[in-house]
Scaffold this motif. Structure first.
Motif, short mmCIF file in Angstrom:
data_model
loop_
_atom_site.label_atom_id
_atom_site.label_comp_id
_atom_site.label_asym_id
_atom_site.label_seq_id
_atom_site.Cartn_x
_atom_site.Cartn_y
_atom_site.Cartn_z
N ILE A 124 0.85 -1.19 0.00
CA ILE A 124 0.00 0.00 0.00
C ILE A 124 0.89 1.24 0.00
O ILE A 124 0.42 2.36 -0.01
CB ILE A 124 -0.94 -0.06 1.22
CG1 ILE A 124 -2.18 0.81 1.01
CG2 ILE A 124 -0.24 0.30 2.50
CD1 ILE A 124 -3.23 0.57 2.05
N SER A 180 3.39 -0.74 8.13
CA SER A 180 4.68 -0.06 8.00
C SER A 180 4.72 0.76 6.72
O SER A 180 5.28 1.86 6.70
CB SER A 180 5.83 -1.06 8.05
OG SER A 180 5.74 -1.97 6.99
N ILE A 182 2.20 2.21 5.26
CA ILE A 182 1.39 3.42 5.46
C ILE A 182 2.19 4.47 6.23
O ILE A 182 2.20 5.65 5.87
CB ILE A 182 0.08 3.08 6.19
CG1 ILE A 182 -0.86 2.31 5.26
CG2 ILE A 182 -0.61 4.33 6.68
CD1 ILE A 182 -2.02 1.68 5.97
N MET A 183 2.88 4.02 7.29
CA MET A 183 3.70 4.95 8.07
C MET A 183 4.78 5.57 7.18
O MET A 183 5.02 6.78 7.22
CB MET A 183 4.38 4.21 9.23
CG MET A 183 3.43 3.61 10.23
SD MET A 183 2.59 4.87 11.13
CE MET A 183 0.94 4.23 11.16
N TRP A 186 3.69 8.47 4.95
CA TRP A 186 3.62 9.80 5.57
C TRP A 186 5.01 10.35 5.84
O TRP A 186 5.26 11.55 5.63
CB TRP A 186 2.80 9.73 6.87
CG TRP A 186 1.35 9.54 6.58
CD1 TRP A 186 0.68 8.35 6.49
CD2 TRP A 186 0.38 10.56 6.29
NE1 TRP A 186 -0.63 8.57 6.17
CE2 TRP A 186 -0.84 9.91 6.05
CE3 TRP A 186 0.44 11.95 6.22
CZ2 TRP A 186 -2.01 10.61 5.74
CZ3 TRP A 186 -0.72 12.64 5.92
CH2 TRP A 186 -1.93 11.98 5.68
N ILE A 187 5.92 9.47 6.28
CA ILE A 187 7.28 9.94 6.52
C ILE A 187 7.88 10.46 5.22
O ILE A 187 8.46 11.55 5.17
CB ILE A 187 8.15 8.79 7.10
CG1 ILE A 187 7.62 8.39 8.48
CG2 ILE A 187 9.60 9.20 7.18
CD1 ILE A 187 8.29 7.17 9.07
N TYR A 190 6.45 13.99 4.22
CA TYR A 190 6.96 15.15 4.94
C TYR A 190 8.42 15.41 4.62
O TYR A 190 8.83 16.56 4.42
CB TYR A 190 6.77 14.95 6.46
CG TYR A 190 5.32 14.97 6.88
CD1 TYR A 190 4.49 16.01 6.49
CD2 TYR A 190 4.78 13.96 7.66
CE1 TYR A 190 3.16 16.04 6.87
CE2 TYR A 190 3.45 13.97 8.04
CZ TYR A 190 2.64 15.02 7.64
OH TYR A 190 1.34 15.04 8.01
N VAL A 191 9.21 14.33 4.54
CA VAL A 191 10.64 14.52 4.28
C VAL A 191 10.86 15.04 2.86
O VAL A 191 11.65 15.98 2.65
CB VAL A 191 11.41 13.20 4.53
CG1 VAL A 191 12.85 13.35 4.12
CG2 VAL A 191 11.31 12.81 5.99
N LEU A 194 10.04 18.65 2.61
CA LEU A 194 11.09 19.46 3.22
C LEU A 194 12.27 19.62 2.27
O LEU A 194 12.73 20.73 2.01
CB LEU A 194 11.56 18.79 4.52
CG LEU A 194 12.76 19.43 5.20
CD1 LEU A 194 12.35 20.73 5.86
CD2 LEU A 194 13.40 18.50 6.20
N LYS A 198 13.59 23.08 0.26
CA LYS A 198 14.89 23.67 0.59
C LYS A 198 15.84 23.64 -0.61
O LYS A 198 16.92 24.22 -0.55
CB LYS A 198 15.51 22.91 1.77
CG LYS A 198 14.76 23.07 3.08
CD LYS A 198 15.32 24.21 3.91
CE LYS A 198 14.36 24.70 4.97
NZ LYS A 198 14.34 23.88 6.17
N VAL A 314 -1.32 15.96 1.75
CA VAL A 314 -1.68 14.58 2.06
C VAL A 314 -0.99 13.65 1.07
O VAL A 314 -0.57 14.09 0.00
CB VAL A 314 -3.21 14.33 2.00
CG1 VAL A 314 -3.90 14.93 3.18
CG2 VAL A 314 -3.79 14.84 0.71
#
Lengths: 410, 309
Positions: A124, A180, A182-183, A186-187, A190-191, A194, A198, A314
Motif C-alpha cells: 500500500i 509499515s 502506510i507509516m 507519511w514519513i 513530509y521529508v 522538506l 529547501k 496529504v
C-alpha cells in the motif's frame, strides 16, 4: 427473386450450423468451443472486470442523477468518452497522447502493487515509493541536469530502497507490511516536501517546482518524433518503457526460478523455508522490486516535461490508484495496461464535467466503487466459473412436470 | 503548555476511540483497514447534521442527536466491509483500502453537491461554528468537550464487555479459533458482523470527534489526515487490549500534539517536519520491538470457512 431467397436461406443455414458447431459439445469429455472459451481463466478475469466496471458506471450514473437529473445524461457521456467528444481528429489524438502520458506512472504503480501481491505482500506504500523517486528525479534533473537514463536509474534505486525498508521490517521484525508502508508513506511525504522546498528546484514565487521542460531540457525523455506525430509536445517513450517492464514482470514471474521462489515464499513462508528458499531474502527482494517499479513511474512522468511537484499536504493518490488498476486488471500485467488506461481516462474526464452541476470527484467515486467490487472479484469469479460450468441454472419457467410422489403415496 | 495538553487530550481521545474500533473488529476476526474511510463518513454525517439541525434544540439533546447520526453513518458504512469480508469472503485488506478511496471521493461529492445546492458555489468545506459551542465547556483556559467523557465511557464499557461478559468472550473466540467457536454453537458470521458494526459505530464517532476537536470547520478533501491508520498502529501497540490501547493513544496524542504546539517552547524550535514525522517514526520503532511476539488474534484476516480445520 427466387435465387436471392435461396441465397439468404443458405446463409441463414450456415450461420445456424456455425452456432451449432460452437455450442454443441463434441463428446462428453470435450465440451463445445464456446464453453471452452468461457472457461478460460483469462476470459473469466476479463468478464469479472467488465462486470465491476459496468456496476461502477451504473453507480456513477445514479449519483449524477441524484445530484442533478437534468445534466446526468450529458455528464455521464463526458465521463465515458472524455476527449472523444471533441469531434476533431487531431485534437482527439493530442488528448489521447496526454492521457497516455498520465497513464504511465499509474501503470508503474499498478505493476508495483501487482508484483508484491503475487509475492504475497500487499504494497500500500507505492505512493511513498513514488514520492521518493519523484524527489530524486526532480533533484537530478533540475539541479544536477543529469541525462534521463541516469535520473531514471537513481529514481528506481530510491524507490527500491523505500520498498526494501518495508521488506526488512517484515522479514526481520515481523512488522505487518500494510501498517509499515502506510507509516513510510507519511514519513516520505513530509521529508520529500522538506527537501524539495529547501532545494534549488523549488520556485518560491509560484509555490511549485520549476518547469522541467524549460529549465532542464537536457534531462527530458527522448521522444523519437512521437510528439510531432501526436501533436502533444510531451509524448515520449515513457509509456513504452513502462509496457516493456510489464512484459518483464510477466517473464520474471512465470518463466524464472527467481520469480517462482518469490511467489512460493508469498504462498507459504514456512513451506518455502523448508524447501530451501532463503525466505527473508525473498521478502526483501520482492518489496525492493515492487518499490523499484513504483519508483520507475516518477521519472517516466516528470521527465516527459509535464510534471510539476506542488508539495501536497496529504499522501498522493497515485499508489492507491495503482491498487485499483492492479486489481481491475485481474492481477495480470497486460490487464494492468488496459485497466490503468481506463482508470486514467475516467479520472481525467472527471475534470471535464460541468462544474456548475457536478464535481470532478464523481469520477473518483466511480473508481472507488469499481475497486470495492474488485475486492469481490474472487467471489465473483467463482460465480462466473460456476455459471460457465452450468452449475448455476436460472429457472425462468415454472416447473410443470414436478414428480408428484406425495399424491401417489396417499 | 496548556495548548500542548489540550491537543494531547483531543488526539488521545480520537486515537483511543478509533483504536478500540479497530480492536472490536479484529477481535472478531476481521481486519479493518477501512477505519480511515469510516471515520470520514462519520465525520461527514455529523457535519451535515450540524448544518441542518436547528440550533433551537436544547444543547444536550443536540449533542446526542449529532453523535447518534455519526454512529449510524459509521455502522452503515462498515456494513460494506462486513458484507464483503464476512458474507462474500473477499480479501479484507483490499476491501478496506477500497472503502478508504471510496469514502474520500464520496464525501467530496456529497459536500460539493450540498454547498453547490445551498450556496451556489461548490466548496469542500463544511462549517459548524455555532453548533460546536454545544460540544465544548470552558474550564479556565482549558476547553473540555463531551467526546472526552464519551471516550471514558467507551473505554470502560469495552473493557467490561470484552472480558467480563459471555458475549465478549464469544466474540474473542471467533477471532482466535472460529471453527472451535462454531462447534460450541456460536454463530461466527453473526459475531463478525457485530464486531465490524461496533467498529463502525466507534470509528464514526471518532471521526466526528476528530474534526470537532480543535476546529469549527472542516475541509473534506483532506479526509481525516491518516488518523485511521495511526489508530491501527496504536491498536497494534496496545496489543489488542483496551487499557494498553488507551496508554498508547496518550503517547501518540502527545507526539502528534507536539507538531502543533512546539513553537511555544523556545528550546524545541526544530523544523516542523521533525515533529510531523516523529509519531510515525516512533510508531515504526515500537512496531519493530513489539511485533516479534505479537498477540494478534490468530484468525484475523482469514474468512471463516466451515470446511477448514
Amino acid at each position: 427473386m427466387n435465387n436471392i431467397s435461396i441465397f439468404f436461406s443458405k446463409i441463414g443455414h450456415s450461420i445456424k450450423h456455425f452456432f451449432k458447431y460452437l455450442f454443441k459439445a463434441q463428446n462428453e469429455n470435450n465440451p463445445s468451443y464456446a464453453k471452452k472459451f468461457i472457461r478460460n481463466n483469462g476470459v473469466q478475469s476479463v468478464i469479472t472486470s467488465l462486470i465491476c466496471i459496468l456496476v461502477g458506471l451504473l453507480v456513477g450514473y445514479i449519483t449524477l442523477l441524484i445530484i442533478n437529473p437534468e445534466g446526468a445524461a450529458s455528464g455521464f457521456q463526458t465521463i465515458l468518452l472524455n476527449f472523444l467528444t471533441f469531434n476533431r481528429g487531431e485534437l482527439e489524438l493530442k488528448y489521447f497522447a496526454k492521457t497516455l502520458v498520465n497513464t504511465t506512472p499509474l501503470l508503474c504503480c499498478a505493476l508495483s502493487v501487482l508484483f508484491a501481491y503475487k509475492a504475497g505482500l500487499f504494497n500500500i506504500g507505492a505512493s511513498g515509493q513514488y514520492l521518493v523517486a519523484s524527489c530524486i528525479t526532480l533533484l537530478c534533473s533540475l539541479v544536477l541536469h543529469l541525462p534521463w537514463y541516469v535520473c531514471t536509474i537513481l529514481a528506481i534505486i530510491g524507490g527500491a530502497i523505500m520498498g526494501s525498508l518495508v521488506g526488512l521490517l517484515k522479514a526481520y521484525f515481523n512488522v505487518n507490511e500494510v501498517i509499515s508502508s502506510i507509516m513510510l508513506n507519511w514519513i516520505a511525504l513530509y521529508v520529500v516536501n522538506l527537501i524539495i522546498k529547501k532545494s534549488p528546484a523549488w520556485n518560491d514565487s509560484v509555490n511549485e517546482t520549476f518547469n522541467i521542460a524549460e529549465n532542464a531540457s537536457s534531462s527530458l525523455l527522448p521522444t523519437l518524433g512521437l510528439n510531432n506525430a501526436t501533436g502533444f509536445a510531451y509524448f515520449g517513450i515513457g509509456l513504452f518503457v513502462a509496457i516493456f517492464f510489464a512484459v518483464v514482470v510477466i517473464i520474471v514471474l512465470r518463466r524464472t526460478v527467481f520469480g517462482y521462489e518469490l511467489m512460493a515464499t508469498g504462498f507459504n513462508r514456512n513451506g518455502a523455508k523448508y524447501a530451501g528458499i532463503n525466505e527473508k531474502r525473498s521478502i526483501i527482494l520482492s518489496m525492493a522490486i515492487s518499490g523499484a517499479l513504483a519508483g520507475l513511474g516518477a521519472p517516466l512522468f516528470y521527465l516527459s516535461g509535464m510534471g510539476i511537484y506542488t508539495c501536497p499536504s496529504v499522501v498522493p493518490q497515485m499508489g492507491f490508484d495503482g491498487i485499483s488498476a492492479a486489481f481491475l486488471g485481474g492481477l495480470n500485467p497486460i490487464g494492468a495496461i488496459f485497466s490503468s488506461y481506463f482508470l486514467q481516462h475516467i479520472m481525467s474526464a472527471g475534470a471535464k464535467l460541468n462544474t456548475d452541476m457536478y464535481c470532478s470527484q464523481t469520477a473518483d467515486l466511480i473508481v472507488g466503487v469499481i475497486i470495492y467490487l474488485c475486492a469481490f472479484a474472487g467471489g465473483l469469479r467463482i460465480f462466473v466459473n460456476k455459471l460457465s460450468n452450468g452449475e448455476i441454472k436460472f429457472h425462468f419457467k415454472k416447473k410443470k412436470n414436478r414428480p408428484q410422489m406425495l399424491k401417489e403415496d396417499k | 503548555m496548556v495548548l500542548l495538553i489540550q491537543y494531547t487530550i483531543i488526539f488521545a481521545v480520537v486515537l483511543t476511540v478509533v483504536a478500540l474500533a479497530g480492536m472490536w473488529s479484529e477481535r472478531s476476526g476481521v481486519i479493518n483497514i477501512g477505519l480511515e474511510g469510516t471515520m470520514v463518513m462519520g465525520a461527514l454525517a455529523g457535519a451535515i447534521a450540524m448544518r441542518y439541525l436547528p440550533l433551537t434544540i436544547p444543547g444536550g439533546l443536540y449533542v446526542i442527536i449529532v453523535m447518534l447520526i455519526a454512529i449510524v453513518a459509521g455502522i452503515l458504512y462498515s456494513l460494506l466491509l462486513a458484507l464483503a469480508a464476512v458474507t462474500f469472503k473477499a480479501n479484507q485488506t483490499i476491501t478496506g483500502t477500497a472503502m478508504n478511496i471510496l469514502a474520500t471521493a464520496l464525501s467530496i461529492v456529497i459536500v460539493k453537491a450540498i454547498t453547490l445546492n445551498d450556496d451556489g458555489k461548490a466548496s469542500v468545506k463544511l462549517e459548524f461554528i455555532e453548533a460546536r459551542k454545544f460540544f465544548v465547556v470552558q474550564l479556565g483556559g482549558f476547553e473540555f468537550n463531551w467526546f472526552m467523557l464519551v471516550m471514558v465511557i467507551i473505554l470502560i464499557v469495552s473493557m467490561i464487555v470484552l472480558y467480563r461478559t459471555k458475549f465478549g468472550l464469544n466474540l474473542m473466540s471467533c477471532g482466535e479459533n472460529p471453527q472451535a467457536a462454531d462447534s460450541n454453537g456460536i454463530n461466527v458470521k453473526k459475531m463478525r458482523y457485530i464486531g465490524v458494526m461496533i467498529s463502525g459505530a466507534l470509528a464514526g464517532i471518532g471521526g466526528l470527534a476528530f474534526i470537532m476537536g480543535a476546529n469549527s470547520s472542516w475541509q473534506f478533501d483532506a479526509g481525516v489526515n491518516g488518523f485511521g491508520f495511526l489508530a491501527l498502529a496504536v491498536m497494534i501497540l496496545g496489543q489488542w487490549k483496551p487499557f494498553l490501547i488507551f496508554l498508547g493513544a496518550i503517547l501518540f496524542g502527545l507526539l502528534r500534539a507536539l507538531s502543533l504546539s512546539y513553537t511555544s517552547f523556545g528550546w524545541m524550535a526544530l523544523d516542523s517536519t521533525f515533529y510531523l514525522v516523529l509519531p510515525y517514526v516512533v510508531c515504526l520503532i515500537v512496531l519493530c520491538i513489539t511485533s516479534k511476539k505479537s498477540k494478534a488474534p490468530k484468525a484475523e484476516g482469514i474468512p471463516y470457512d466451515k470446511g477448514l480445520r
